[in-house]
Design a protein around this motif. Structure first.
Motif, PDB file in Angstrom:
ATOM      1  N   ASP A 119       6.202  -6.723  27.456  1.00 13.70           N
ATOM      2  CA  ASP A 119       6.626  -7.522  28.608  1.00 13.70           C
ATOM      3  C   ASP A 119       8.110  -7.394  28.875  1.00 13.70           C
ATOM      4  OD1 ASP A 119       4.044  -8.351  28.833  1.00 13.70           O
ATOM      5  OD2 ASP A 119       4.341 -10.206  27.698  1.00 13.70           O
ATOM      6  N   TYR A 120       8.874  -6.963  27.874  1.00 12.49           N
ATOM      7  CA  TYR A 120      10.318  -6.854  28.044  1.00 12.49           C
ATOM      8  C   TYR A 120      10.755  -5.419  28.302  1.00 12.49           C
ATOM      9  CZ  TYR A 120       9.936 -11.442  25.878  1.00 12.49           C
ATOM     10  OH  TYR A 120       9.584 -12.734  25.587  1.00 12.49           O
ATOM     11  N   MET A 121       9.797  -4.488  28.480  1.00 12.19           N
ATOM     12  CA  MET A 121      10.116  -3.091  28.742  1.00 12.19           C
ATOM     13  C   MET A 121      10.148  -2.848  30.246  1.00 12.19           C
ATOM     14  SD  MET A 121      10.455  -1.739  25.771  1.00 12.19           S
ATOM     15  CE  MET A 121       9.988  -2.044  24.038  1.00 12.19           C
ATOM     16  N   ASP A 122      11.087  -2.007  30.669  1.00  6.29           N
ATOM     17  CA  ASP A 122      11.184  -1.654  32.076  1.00  6.29           C
ATOM     18  C   ASP A 122      10.241  -0.509  32.442  1.00  6.29           C
ATOM     19  OD1 ASP A 122      13.114  -3.586  32.354  1.00  6.29           O
ATOM     20  OD2 ASP A 122      14.765  -2.189  31.936  1.00  6.29           O
ATOM     21  N   VAL A 123       9.760   0.263  31.431  1.00 10.10           N
ATOM     22  CA  VAL A 123       8.915   1.417  31.694  1.00 10.10           C
ATOM     23  C   VAL A 123       7.487   0.945  31.921  1.00 10.10           C
ATOM     24  CG1 VAL A 123       8.105   3.611  30.785  1.00 10.10           C
ATOM     25  CG2 VAL A 123      10.423   2.828  30.271  1.00 10.10           C
ATOM     26  N   ASP A 124       6.827   1.499  32.941  1.00  9.40           N
ATOM     27  CA  ASP A 124       5.446   1.168  33.238  1.00  9.40           C
ATOM     28  C   ASP A 124       4.539   2.140  32.476  1.00  9.40           C
ATOM     29  OD1 ASP A 124       3.097   0.274  34.202  1.00  9.40           O
ATOM     30  OD2 ASP A 124       3.483   0.773  36.312  1.00  9.40           O
ATOM     31  N   LYS A 407       7.096  15.314  23.721  1.00 11.20           N
ATOM     32  CA  LYS A 407       7.483  13.986  24.202  1.00 11.20           C
ATOM     33  C   LYS A 407       6.500  12.914  23.754  1.00 11.20           C
ATOM     34  CE  LYS A 407       9.924  15.574  28.355  1.00 11.20           C
ATOM     35  NZ  LYS A 407       9.983  15.485  29.844  1.00 11.20           N
ATOM     36  N   PHE A 408       5.317  13.329  23.315  1.00 10.09           N
ATOM     37  CA  PHE A 408       4.289  12.363  22.930  1.00 10.09           C
ATOM     38  C   PHE A 408       3.700  12.758  21.581  1.00 10.09           C
ATOM     39  CE2 PHE A 408       4.313  12.634  27.580  1.00 10.09           C
ATOM     40  CZ  PHE A 408       4.596  11.316  27.912  1.00 10.09           C
ATOM     41  N   GLU A 430      10.536   9.453  23.098  1.00 11.75           N
ATOM     42  CA  GLU A 430      11.793   9.234  23.810  1.00 11.75           C
ATOM     43  C   GLU A 430      12.099   7.756  23.984  1.00 11.75           C
ATOM     44  OE1 GLU A 430      11.269  11.340  27.441  1.00 11.75           O
ATOM     45  OE2 GLU A 430      11.804  13.299  26.574  1.00 11.75           O
ATOM     46  N   ASP A 431      11.100   6.971  24.352  1.00 11.75           N
ATOM     47  CA  ASP A 431      11.313   5.555  24.657  1.00 11.75           C
ATOM     48  C   ASP A 431      11.124   4.710  23.399  1.00 11.75           C
ATOM     49  OD1 ASP A 431      11.768   3.213  25.940  1.00 11.75           O
ATOM     50  OD2 ASP A 431       9.873   3.176  27.046  1.00 11.75           O
ATOM     51  N   GLU A 432      12.078   4.855  22.467  1.00 11.66           N
ATOM     52  CA  GLU A 432      12.121   4.028  21.254  1.00 11.66           C
ATOM     53  C   GLU A 432      10.828   4.116  20.447  1.00 11.66           C
ATOM     54  OE1 GLU A 432      13.146   0.080  22.309  1.00 11.66           O
ATOM     55  OE2 GLU A 432      15.101   0.624  23.138  1.00 11.66           O
TER      56      GLU A 432
END
Length: 648
Positions: A119-124, A407-408, A430-432
């Motif tokens: 809920d606190y992430m900006d990435v969808d 990346k995944f 990439e995203d933490e």
């Protein structure tokens, strides 16, 4: 005579064959030049014709445009069209394989306020998942137990799968139809579960480990090419034997050398093998090239459950049964101990099931049975970069893989009956390093592979099924071409032949008449080969029933044995039989005393045993109770009136 030596015709050895005129030589030279020019012109015309044919097949203005015409020619649907990102497949076919349940977003544990970390992430996350090849799914069936491993060859025309049902199956993308059937199946080692299946760099060999101590190298058609030697289990030092002594857990081909491969075993060693190396033993089996030992904290040997090369091929790393990670240098000969070691990499009860290197040969992933997955760096081998928890792992071969662009990260989880379901977990590098989604199944997801050429994700599950995830506008080739080929159908008219059927044994001279049971039994009885009837004697028996005439050697021996007297039947009678002859014709003692003492006098007095004398002096009668003179009866030893006494 002409002295011009250039006009002489010579053979290959320089010998003069015939003297030729200059005019004839010029004519012969002109013919050779004309023949050469004609062949040159024919080659040029042939090349122009080939270019014209190639332009008709490969260019965009080709006449073969529909997929049906390509299928008739046995070509894939994208043949001659090139590879592009906007390649569109047949929508009607892909609608059949579209997943009904959507991929679930990140499901983390809820916080105390009813929210989670996403809920606190900006990435969808949903947008990220839409860009991955997971929207459609194809199920391939053929095995009867859990899938342990599979691999796609480097030509991307075939793939091999191994299972716990002891079999390895080969699948061909170019000939497989919509029925998705394998073309070859065999057992590498009878009644041994298959652990590992890998194609070589040149696709000429398939490396298979099947729960035994000997890795085997097969051909793409399933024939044995090489077999590693079995080690001596009584050797304390594993360097003194040429092969493994315990079960082989994993094997990997060298990333650059098509002759080398690596194998790990529960005997505490990682061995490097060379197909061009020496052959040992009477069976001429393959011996290892170099050996690397794994060590526990007490400096004893520990089993190695997984192994792999780095991308450069100069290092190998092994995951041990005690949860430790150990690294060796493979280009410096045998290793008595690892170069780098981390005993606390995973928990002691968590065996490491898979190791995967990144393209930089520095970072790698480890998956273990302590329900975690960790990211490491060789330059900082003591502590992990990141740790993913709550990844349930009950299977000893759950794998991990990377996307083509790294990346995944994808890995599978085990299923627990009535508590949790198996799933394919997707993480971002990439995203933490957070989890971006998962796909749940009723069975465990064991083997995973993200193919960079097809852009498809292959999954091997514990329900004996191979699942292929893809997206129509991103994936192409492979199984997608197979599902467009219709399976061959058989009509009733195909069962009849236009040509006449000739059956020569249906003629009367070859055909056996139908017989009843009595006649059939008599026919078999009359046939000596069918009834195995023994040979009859040449002479008939006499009146007493005895066979007379020619005897065989065995019959003669048995008859001689039966007619010969045997003294062992009654030895006393045999000795007594010699008494009349001995009295009539004495030979030994009696002839010596014939003159001095014709009548023999024998002395019958002699020493008697003390026991005999004692019995002779004793006049006591036998006891009526036990029948002995010296009995142990209580009535005789005690009492005023004994049963018998000396006086009585």
């Amino acid at each position: 005579m002409n002295t011009d030596h250039s006009l002489y015709r010579k053979d290959k050895k320089g010998r003069v064959i015939k003297n030729i005129d200059k005019d004839k030589l010029e004519k012969r030279t002109e013919k050779k030049i004309e023949r050469f020019n004609r062949k040159k012109l024919e080659k040029k015309q042939l090349k122009e014709l080939q270019k014209k044919l190639e332009s008709q097949v490969y260019l965009e203005n080709t006449q073969i445009e529909s997929s049906d015409e390509l299928q008739k020619l046995g070509l894939p649907t994208h043949f001659g069209k090139g590879i592009s990102n906007n390649y569109v497949e047949d929508k009607e076919i892909h609608n059949l394989f579209q997943r009904e349940d959507k991929t679930e977003a990140n499901e983390e544990e809820m916080n105390s306020d009813g929210t989670n970390e996403s809920d606190y992430m900006d990435v969808d996350d949903t947008k990220v998942i839409e860009n991955l090849p997971v929207t459609h799914e194809i199920v391939i069936e053929g095995h009867s137990r859990a899938i342990s491993d599979f691999d796609i060859n480097h030509a991307h025309s075939r793939f091999a799968s191994g299972s716990l049902d002891y079999s390895v199956k080969f699948w061909d993308f170019t000939t497989m139809t919509e029925s998705l059937e394998y073309f070859r199946s065999f057992e590498p080692i009878e009644s041994h579960p298959v652990v590992n299946v890998k194609y070589s760099l040149n696709d000429k060999h398939v490396l298979i480990c099947a729960g035994g101590v000997q890795p085997k190298v097969f051909s793409p058609e399933g024939r044995v090419h090489y077999e590693c030697v079995r080690g001596d289990m009584y050797m304390t030092d594993m360097a003194n034997t040429h092969g493994h002594t315990s079960m082989v857990t994993q094997s990997q081909w060298h990333p650059h050398n098509e002759k080398y491969f690596l194998s790990s075993s529960l005997d505490g060693t990682v061995r490097v093998w060379d197909l061009a190396g020496r052959l040992v033993g009477l069976d001429r089996q393959l011996g290892h090239k170099t050996l690397h030992k794994a060590r526990s904290q007490k400096y004893t040997k520990i089993g190695v459950n997984s192994c792999t090369w780095n991308i450069d091929g100069n290092l190998c790393i092994g995951g041990c049964t005690d949860g430790s990670l150990q690294l060796w240098e493979t280009d410096k000969g045998n290793s008595v101990q690892p170069k780098l070691i981390n005993f606390s990499a995973h928990k002691a009860e968590g065996e490491i099931t898979c190791i995967k290197f990144f393209k930089d040969s520095k970072k790698f992933l480890s998956r273990a049975q302590d329900h975690t997955m960790k990211l490491w760096d060789i330059r900082k081998f003591d502590t992990p970069i990141y740790t993913w928890d709550n990844l349930y792992n009950q299977n000893y071969k759950i794998q991990v893989d990377l996307s083509p662009d790294e990346k995944f990260i994808i890995t599978g989880t085990s299923s627990l009956k009535k508590e949790s379901r198996g799933a394919l977990k997707l993480f971002s590098t990439e995203d933490e390093y957070k989890q971006i989604g998962q796909i749940k199944y009723d069975s465990a997801v064991i083997a995973v592979k993200w193919d960079p050429t097809f852009n498809q994700i292959f999954l091997g599950c514990s329900d004996s099924k191979i699942r292929v995830l893809y997206k129509p506008d991103m994936s192409y080739g492979g199984v997608l071409d197979s599902i467009k080929r219709k399976a061959k159908t058989y009509e009733s008219s195909d069962m009849f032949l236009e040509k006449p059927i000739i059956t020569p044994y249906s003629l009367s001279q070859f055909k056996l008449a139908f017989l009843n049971k009595d006649k059939e039994r008599k026919r078999i009885r009359d046939d000596p080969a069918a009834s195995h009837k023994p040979k009859e004697p040449l002479f008939s028996p006499d009146r007493q029933g005895k066979m007379s005439g020619i005897y065989t050697l065995t019959q003669s021996i048995i008859r001689a044995i039966n007619e010969k007297p045997r003294p062992e039947d009654d030895s006393r009678e045999q000795v007594i039989s010699y008494d009349p002859e001995a009295k009539k014709n004495p030979e030994w003692v009696t002839p010596a005393y014939l003159k001095t003492q014709p009548k023999p006098l024998f002395d019958y007095t002699g020493e008697q045993l003390e026991g005999h004398e004692y019995l002779a002096r004793n006049r006591a009668p036998k006891c009526l109770s036990c029948g002995m003179k010296f009995c142990g009866c209580a009535e005789r030893r005690t009492g005023d009136n004994p049963v018998f006494s000396v006086d009585k």
